[in-house]
Design a protein around this motif. Structure first.
Motif, PDB file in Angstrom:
ATOM      1  N   ASN A 150       0.992  -1.033   0.143  1.00  0.00           N
ATOM      2  CA  ASN A 150       0.197  -0.257  -0.210  1.00  0.00           C
ATOM      3  C   ASN A 150       0.895   1.363  -0.105  1.00  0.00           C
ATOM      4  OD1 ASN A 150      -2.690  -1.080   0.165  1.00  0.00           O
ATOM      5  ND2 ASN A 150      -2.256  -1.887   2.100  1.00  0.00           N
ATOM      6  N   ARG A 153      -3.662   7.469   0.916  1.00  0.00           N
ATOM      7  CA  ARG A 153      -4.744   6.433   0.954  1.00  0.00           C
ATOM      8  C   ARG A 153      -5.339   5.842  -0.507  1.00  0.00           C
ATOM      9  NH1 ARG A 153      -8.705   3.615   3.611  1.00  0.00           N
ATOM     10  NH2 ARG A 153     -10.880   3.651   2.823  1.00  0.00           N
ATOM     11  N   GLY A 154      -5.316   4.553  -0.833  1.00  0.00           N
ATOM     12  CA  GLY A 154      -5.671   4.026  -1.994  1.00  0.00           C
ATOM     13  C   GLY A 154      -4.667   3.963  -3.242  1.00  0.00           C
ATOM     14  N   TRP A 200     -10.011   8.777  -7.109  1.00  0.00           N
ATOM     15  CA  TRP A 200     -10.108   8.845  -5.826  1.00  0.00           C
ATOM     16  C   TRP A 200     -10.968   7.688  -5.427  1.00  0.00           C
ATOM     17  CZ3 TRP A 200      -6.337  11.563  -4.271  1.00  0.00           C
ATOM     18  CH2 TRP A 200      -6.120  11.952  -2.771  1.00  0.00           C
ATOM     19  N   ARG A 225     -13.139   2.836  -1.204  1.00  0.00           N
ATOM     20  CA  ARG A 225     -12.720   1.538  -0.808  1.00  0.00           C
ATOM     21  C   ARG A 225     -11.551   0.799  -1.718  1.00  0.00           C
ATOM     22  NH1 ARG A 225     -17.347  -1.147  -2.338  1.00  0.00           N
ATOM     23  NH2 ARG A 225     -17.568   0.628  -3.812  1.00  0.00           N
ATOM     24  N   THR A 239      -7.583   1.295  -7.183  1.00  0.00           N
ATOM     25  CA  THR A 239      -6.672   1.991  -6.450  1.00  0.00           C
ATOM     26  C   THR A 239      -6.772   3.366  -6.799  1.00  0.00           C
ATOM     27  OG1 THR A 239      -5.095   1.177  -8.282  1.00  0.00           O
ATOM     28  CG2 THR A 239      -4.864   0.300  -6.145  1.00  0.00           C
ATOM     29  N   SER A 240      -6.681   4.274  -5.959  1.00  0.00           N
ATOM     30  CA  SER A 240      -6.705   5.730  -6.409  1.00  0.00           C
ATOM     31  C   SER A 240      -5.980   6.341  -7.544  1.00  0.00           C
ATOM     32  CB  SER A 240      -6.308   6.817  -5.168  1.00  0.00           C
ATOM     33  OG  SER A 240      -7.292   6.361  -4.129  1.00  0.00           O
TER      34      SER A 240
END
Lengths: 470, 470
Positions: free
Chosen positions: A30, A34-35, A143, A146, A153-154
């Motif tokens: 990761n 985030r994402g 964006w 979840r 993925t972002s």
């Protein structure tokens, strides 16, 4: 005493198995934002091979690569009404550049239809400039609330094709060509995944398209994954960006367009299609490493032999790695290659030298047996082709055995708990589709009875393929 | 009556010639957001070939490709003091994602030392994990106030290598290996540019490096272009991110690091090194299209012949395009291929068929002559090798003839008006460097008297190469 499993077993917790595999096979981590994700060398090696195989097919289909900017003026997005509605909630926005607030904020591309049309409208003048067939390999940002590594993925990596044609028919045929000859051929014959080629319902279409063609694959847990899409855009973007050409008759006409893409999501599909409780299984035609030659012990004769075998296999056209890192225990290295899903392991120890043999372990069917070293340059390529076919057959077998033919909405929802359902689209329709959606079940695509792609939603005999999906 | 020139002549206005060429050879357009660019298919084809050649050399040097996120938490940048100072003025900042203001703004990567070190510090545990050799092909963003296509753009494409080593010596040697075996070899032997390999002064070092190695090329107007750099980072980032390993002796030690990159700026360097008043001249080893076979007229026998010649050259290993678009006048097509700098044009008309010949036009030395069609599969590869060498020789000739050996600051400044100056570094020093900078003249690099790379700024006999630069 049984060994503790390296991965959470699939049957216990499939999502956790997936995450375990990605971590332990060193495919990805990761990212800090985030994402986002970090694609590690072995995971990126899979993507690089996908790129090579896809890029060759895209060029074969006549398209050329180009590169358009990451940053799109916010105002471009709003020109095509459905498009902005579809993407607005997912945008990342740059408000500051070079230490100052920007006069107009810019959007990080979620896809490039708008900016590409801005240039197509300059480049296309006459019918002689058509068809204009462009592809780009790029990162895009959507964006993601979840996120799940590779699947959602972002930021992800993809190719996006964008074409302009003189007629509706030409655009339609090109979208179909990409769907079958590029995506279908690659996924079936390289990834070894038995994808279903179909047509999206109106509800599931790309924002701004008049028709979306899709490739759907069944994962190990019976859920569906959309592996790629090819869109007919009609004249929607041409109208928004005034992309016109002078026809042979001397008339100004709007172009007809397509766009199409596949992404690093395919890596997730590969894992969930072919992985098992011991790790990944990589189809030989894709594999960056098709065979690894392992020295069991670090004595000089063994090291010399594994290197020699490596050279001979390389000369036979096999993508091979020699693992002579004998300061790490053999067992740990063997488990690691198994986790990484390298199709063939050739293990050589001191006793093998005496016999002129090596142990040949096959990751895809499993099992190992001794093989005369001199026959390896013939045996290994044959085994690789066999195992490529085996993965596709297993993928097909799963899809067929876990797809139920049903006639009611209730049966479809029930079948989707463990696999897929096929139901006449006339029985379901947009209303049935909406009801299923309330239960988390979607129409993955429409297919004709003979398995071909229907030319319209209401073509007689059209079936809906219904499933839970990633 | 003389033809109007297709491009502004170099001698009239070099920057305008450069922009003209980029537009008319369809290499790139300006993007809609200031400082960004659209790389068109022919321009991108040059970059793709650069990528292929570079990627093979990078893998040969033992590095593996991976991918790190575009978005970097702002806090990462600030951990290495010099690094943030160097990059802060150029950052693009994302403040909104998914329709909401972000808790912590994220930066669009200007380079990836920080985010990569965050992961290196997780991945590296023991001396067995070293050296860790990673490369990525990616886009980066550095807000640009005075943009120029390919040379200085707010977004550009590049590769950035990042490595971690157990010792200073190992890191130093690896940075040098990339400098010479990857970058030097590629630029000299593929791009055909006679680059000078040297060492940057402290003032010109990368933000966060302890030493920066550079490759400098002389452009057609006598100015310098930095074509690529390879940095020794020492332990600066290792300290900031606590990137440690357990040594063989059981001690926790900080790693030693390098980073290195080349970018789409090389396309600009290619244009300004080899271009002339008729357009680009692409070195044969780089050229996506090495030879184009043109049908002068659209009769069937001519069309059949150009296709046959195309097939025969392809079989001889030549990258060839057949141009049988005879609905566009021959003259216009010939000028277009000349603009695009394709090394060899083979022109076939009805009269050539009778004679069994074709006209062979060479873009690099210029001129054309008839050649027997049957000999083309031998003649063309030989001509391509000859012209590859010719470009390098011309590049060397220019650099040598336009570099003056001087001993005073005033002479150096004067020489830099039209070319380069070589001056003993002991005569110049950091103070002289600062004075020259006031006149827009910079020390491009330090070199040893024998042309090798000095191991320190104050090594006896070190020369400074001084020039105006892009």
């Amino acid at each position: 005493m049984a060994k503790a499993p390296v991965l959470t077993p699939q049957a216990d917790d499939f999502p956790r198995w997936y995450q375990d595999l990605i971590t332990k096979a060193e495919l990805a981590d990761n990212g800090p934002v985030r994402g986002t994700m970090v694609i590690r060398p072995y995971g990126y090696g899979l993507w690089e091979r996908m790129q090579q195989e896809m890029d060759a097919r895209i060029k074969q289909a006549g398209a050329s690569n180009a590169y358009f900017p990451l940053f799109i003026p916010q105002s471009y997005l709003t020109r095509e009404a459905e498009h902005v509605e579809g993407f607005a909630p997912e945008l990342a926005v740059v408000t500051h550049g070079g230490g100052k607030e920007l006069e107009e904020p810019v959007v990080v591309r979620p896809t490039s239809e708008t900016i590409i049309n801005e240039y197509f409208s300059k480049w296309v003048q006459s019918y002689r400039d058509l068809p204009l067939l462009i592809n780009q390999w790029a990162n895009v940002v959507r964006w993601e609330l979840r996120p799940r590594v590779f699947l959602r993925t972002s930021e992800f990596l993809w190719q996006e094709g964008h074409t302009a044609h003189a007629s509706y028919e030409d655009a339609r045929d090109y979208a179909a060509r990409i769907h079958t000859d590029v995506y279908g051929d690659f996924m079936t014959n390289v990834l070894g995944i038995d994808v279903v080629l179909g047509r999206k319902t109106a509800k599931e279409r790309f924002a701004g398209a008049i028709n979306t063609l899709t490739l759907e694959a069944m994962m190990g847990d019976g859920k569906a994954l959309q592996m790629g899409t090819s869109h007919e855009l009609g004249q929607n973007f041409a109208k928004a960006f005034n992309t016109q050409y002078l026809s042979k008759d001397g008339q100004q006409e709007l172009v007809w367009q397509t766009s199409w893409g596949v992404s690093t999501r395919m890596v997730g599909g590969l894992i969930m299609s072919h992985g098992d409780d011991n790790g990944l299984r990589v189809p030989p035609r894709l594999a960056p490493v098709q065979a690894v030659v392992l020295a069991i012990k670090g004595d000089d004769a063994v090291i010399a032999k594994v290197r020699e075998i490596g050279d001979r296999l390389r000369a036979a056209g096999v993508r091979v790695t020699v693992d002579d890192r004998t300061d790490t225990p053999f067992g740990r290295r063997a488990v690691d290659w198994e986790l990484k899903g390298v199709p063939v392991r050739i293990e050589v120890g001191p006793r093998d030298l005496e016999n002129g043999t090596a142990m040949l372990a096959r990751r895809i069917p499993g099992g190992k047996e001794p093989v005369a070293v001199d026959t390896l340059p013939e045996v290994v390529p044959a085994v690789l082709e066999e195992d490529q076919a085996l993965l596709l057959a297993q993928s097909r077998e799963r899809r067929e055995s876990r797809t139920a033919d049903v006639t009611t909405l209730a049966e479809a929802a029930e079948a989707a708990a463990t696999g897929w359902a096929r139901i006449p689209w006339s029985e379901l329709g947009p209303e049935g589709e909406a009801k299923l959606a309330e239960q988390g079940v979607t129409v993955r695509c429409l297919i004709a009875e003979d398995g071909t792609v229907p030319t319209a939603d209401d073509a007689p005999g059209t079936l809906a393929l219904v499933a839970r999906a990633y």
